[in-house]
Design a protein around this motif. Structure first.
Motif, PDB file in Angstrom:
ATOM      1  N   VAL A  61      44.201  42.201  28.844  1.00 27.78           N
ATOM      2  CA  VAL A  61      42.878  41.680  29.196  1.00 27.78           C
ATOM      3  C   VAL A  61      42.283  40.900  28.025  1.00 27.78           C
ATOM      4  CG1 VAL A  61      40.506  42.336  29.753  1.00 27.78           C
ATOM      5  CG2 VAL A  61      42.405  43.466  30.910  1.00 27.78           C
ATOM      6  N   ILE A  62      42.372  41.487  26.822  1.00 26.69           N
ATOM      7  CA  ILE A  62      41.837  40.825  25.633  1.00 26.69           C
ATOM      8  C   ILE A  62      42.548  39.501  25.393  1.00 26.69           C
ATOM      9  CG2 ILE A  62      41.650  41.006  23.116  1.00 26.69           C
ATOM     10  CD1 ILE A  62      41.173  43.997  23.477  1.00 26.69           C
ATOM     11  N   LYS A  63      43.836  39.455  25.693  1.00 27.24           N
ATOM     12  CA  LYS A  63      44.606  38.228  25.502  1.00 27.24           C
ATOM     13  C   LYS A  63      44.013  37.071  26.294  1.00 27.24           C
ATOM     14  CE  LYS A  63      48.568  37.822  27.541  1.00 27.24           C
ATOM     15  NZ  LYS A  63      49.983  38.030  27.938  1.00 27.24           N
ATOM     16  N   HIS A  64      43.423  37.385  27.450  1.00 29.35           N
ATOM     17  CA  HIS A  64      42.815  36.333  28.271  1.00 29.35           C
ATOM     18  C   HIS A  64      41.625  35.676  27.578  1.00 29.35           C
ATOM     19  CE1 HIS A  64      44.517  38.086  32.294  1.00 29.35           C
ATOM     20  NE2 HIS A  64      45.418  37.501  31.539  1.00 29.35           N
ATOM     21  N   ALA A  65      40.960  36.421  26.703  1.00 26.06           N
ATOM     22  CA  ALA A  65      39.824  35.844  25.972  1.00 26.06           C
ATOM     23  C   ALA A  65      40.277  34.816  24.945  1.00 26.06           C
ATOM     24  CB  ALA A  65      39.023  36.943  25.279  1.00 26.06           C
ATOM     25  N   PHE A  66      41.569  34.920  24.543  1.00 26.06           N
ATOM     26  CA  PHE A  66      42.103  34.004  23.541  1.00 26.06           C
ATOM     27  C   PHE A  66      43.013  32.924  24.141  1.00 26.06           C
ATOM     28  CE2 PHE A  66      41.053  37.791  21.141  1.00 26.06           C
ATOM     29  CZ  PHE A  66      40.500  37.292  19.979  1.00 26.06           C
ATOM     30  N   MET A  67      43.768  33.301  25.181  1.00 24.78           N
ATOM     31  CA  MET A  67      44.846  32.428  25.638  1.00 24.78           C
ATOM     32  C   MET A  67      44.665  31.860  27.046  1.00 24.78           C
ATOM     33  SD  MET A  67      46.779  32.593  22.975  1.00 24.78           S
ATOM     34  CE  MET A  67      48.246  31.773  23.566  1.00 24.78           C
ATOM     35  N   LYS A  68      43.803  32.457  27.852  1.00 23.82           N
ATOM     36  CA  LYS A  68      43.709  32.074  29.260  1.00 23.82           C
ATOM     37  C   LYS A  68      43.260  30.630  29.416  1.00 23.82           C
ATOM     38  CE  LYS A  68      43.804  33.247  33.691  1.00 23.82           C
ATOM     39  NZ  LYS A  68      45.011  33.716  34.354  1.00 23.82           N
ATOM     40  N   LYS A  69      44.013  29.869  30.200  1.00 21.73           N
ATOM     41  CA  LYS A  69      43.658  28.487  30.471  1.00 21.73           C
ATOM     42  C   LYS A  69      43.398  28.332  31.962  1.00 21.73           C
ATOM     43  CE  LYS A  69      45.235  23.713  30.020  1.00 21.73           C
ATOM     44  NZ  LYS A  69      46.348  22.808  29.612  1.00 21.73           N
ATOM     45  N   VAL A  70      42.172  27.969  32.300  1.00 22.77           N
ATOM     46  CA  VAL A  70      41.799  27.779  33.706  1.00 22.77           C
ATOM     47  C   VAL A  70      42.046  26.329  34.088  1.00 22.77           C
ATOM     48  CG1 VAL A  70      39.917  27.923  35.376  1.00 22.77           C
ATOM     49  CG2 VAL A  70      40.064  29.588  33.526  1.00 22.77           C
ATOM     50  N   GLU A  71      42.629  26.139  35.253  1.00 24.47           N
ATOM     51  CA  GLU A  71      42.953  24.784  35.698  1.00 24.47           C
ATOM     52  C   GLU A  71      41.681  23.963  35.897  1.00 24.47           C
ATOM     53  OE1 GLU A  71      46.046  22.687  38.845  1.00 24.47           O
ATOM     54  OE2 GLU A  71      45.805  24.867  38.779  1.00 24.47           O
ATOM     55  N   ASP A  72      41.769  22.697  35.563  1.00 23.34           N
ATOM     56  CA  ASP A  72      40.627  21.791  35.673  1.00 23.34           C
ATOM     57  C   ASP A  72      40.256  21.601  37.143  1.00 23.34           C
ATOM     58  OD1 ASP A  72      38.715  19.880  35.364  1.00 23.34           O
ATOM     59  OD2 ASP A  72      40.105  18.255  34.898  1.00 23.34           O
ATOM     60  N   PRO A  73      39.013  21.930  37.544  1.00 22.28           N
ATOM     61  CA  PRO A  73      38.623  21.767  38.949  1.00 22.28           C
ATOM     62  C   PRO A  73      38.781  20.327  39.457  1.00 22.28           C
ATOM     63  CG  PRO A  73      36.998  23.081  37.788  1.00 22.28           C
ATOM     64  CD  PRO A  73      37.944  22.541  36.748  1.00 22.28           C
ATOM     65  N   ALA A  74      38.552  19.344  38.588  1.00 25.31           N
ATOM     66  CA  ALA A  74      38.683  17.954  39.012  1.00 25.31           C
ATOM     67  C   ALA A  74      40.128  17.624  39.379  1.00 25.31           C
ATOM     68  CB  ALA A  74      38.189  17.019  37.910  1.00 25.31           C
ATOM     69  N   SER A  75      41.080  18.203  38.657  1.00 24.44           N
ATOM     70  CA  SER A  75      42.489  17.939  38.970  1.00 24.44           C
ATOM     71  C   SER A  75      42.901  18.587  40.290  1.00 24.44           C
ATOM     72  CB  SER A  75      43.385  18.449  37.835  1.00 24.44           C
ATOM     73  OG  SER A  75      43.378  19.864  37.776  1.00 24.44           O
ATOM     74  N   ILE A  76      42.224  19.689  40.648  1.00 27.91           N
ATOM     75  CA  ILE A  76      42.501  20.335  41.937  1.00 27.91           C
ATOM     76  C   ILE A  76      42.182  19.385  43.081  1.00 27.91           C
ATOM     77  CG2 ILE A  76      41.837  22.243  43.454  1.00 27.91           C
ATOM     78  CD1 ILE A  76      43.464  23.183  41.154  1.00 27.91           C
ATOM     79  N   THR A  77      41.105  18.617  42.939  1.00 29.08           N
ATOM     80  CA  THR A  77      40.710  17.658  43.974  1.00 29.08           C
ATOM     81  C   THR A  77      41.827  16.643  44.191  1.00 29.08           C
ATOM     82  OG1 THR A  77      38.388  17.903  43.321  1.00 29.08           O
ATOM     83  CG2 THR A  77      38.958  15.996  44.680  1.00 29.08           C
ATOM     84  N   GLU A  78      42.318  16.058  43.133  1.00 28.05           N
ATOM     85  CA  GLU A  78      43.399  15.066  43.222  1.00 28.05           C
ATOM     86  C   GLU A  78      44.635  15.683  43.873  1.00 28.05           C
ATOM     87  OE1 GLU A  78      43.167  11.964  42.485  1.00 28.05           O
ATOM     88  OE2 GLU A  78      41.261  11.885  41.405  1.00 28.05           O
TER      89      GLU A  78
END
Length: 253
Positions: A61-78
């Protein structure tokens, strides 16, 4: 790598270390018994408060605070406009080869259900349940860190009481007063630092990350439902734009 998390911790501890060094010897702030009281007490209280499996999973869980990358919402549209155009031109089964190239398990599952010909309402029920469980898992991790942020200062106060008791027992021995007083003060210092620089801020970061990820998942669900209903890509674009701030909305003009 989340630069803001790393940079924030480095800045906080760097400034603390600098001020301590300028004011005297850093060695006086290193106290092993005090660290045992705060860390041991915080971990122990957390294990009492939460199931062992949740506590052991805290590293991930702590690793997500350092490493988690959320996909760009704008790229989801494309991405979904491309899927919708392909499905309208070549049929819904044309998305089957695309599924193999998708890395996100949630998106992969949704597209597979669509290709399998499942009803939109059923797809929505399944995928919304998935989102709900993802949100619950994220909330549990953030809650554990938040609880540790509450426990750490309390353990610091317990350490302070222990140090004061030891000091009062040995008032006739001046040599024993210093170490006891050090435990009394350093434990509070350790507890406050851990709570307010690590545990509570990380809990807040995880909650922010969760909101960002859930937004992306909701956009994916909207796109999947639109494709399963055979809606026009232009409609998908407008629906996705409603999720985004105006400055990053896609425009087909």
């Amino acid at each position: 790598m989340d630069i803001s998390t790393v940079l924030g911790i480095v800045i906080a501890f760097g400034l603390f270390a600098t001020s301590i060094t300028l004011g005297g010897s850093p060695a006086v702030f290193i106290n092993f018994p005090a660290a045992l009281i705060v860390l041991g007490g915080t971990i122990g209280a957390t294990m009492v408060n939460y199931p062992l499996g949740h506590v052991l999973g805290l590293v991930g869980v702590i690793k997500h605070a350092f490493m988690k990358k959320v996909e760009d919402p704008a790229s989801i549209t494309e991405q979904f406009i491309q899927y919708a155009n392909k499905a309208r031109r070549e049929g819904i089964l044309s998305l089957e080869p695309v599924i193999k190239e998708v890395d996100d398990p949630y998106l992969k599952k949704g597209l597979q259900l669509t290709v399998d010909g499942m009803e939109p309402q059923t797809i929505q029920e399944i995928m919304e349940t998935e989102i709900s469980h993802i949100e619950d898992r994220h909330q549990t991790g953030a809650d554990i860190l938040g609880a540790m942020g509450a426990f750490a200062p309390a353990m610091g106060m317990i350490g302070t009481i222990i140090g004061l008791v030891l000091m009062l027992q040995d008032l006739d021995d001046p040599a024993a007063i210093g170490p006891a007083m050090a435990i009394a003060l350093i434990t509070t210092f350790y507890g406050v630092i851990l709570a307010n620089v690590l545990f509570v801020p990380m809990s807040g970061k995880l909650k922010t990350r969760s909101k960002e990820e859930i937004l992306v998942k909701e956009m994916m669900l909207e796109g999947i439902l639109c494709i399963s209903k055979g809606e026009n890509p232009r409609i998908i674009e407008e629906k996705f734009n409603s999720y985004l701030p105006p400055k990053i909305r896609r425009s087909s003009d």
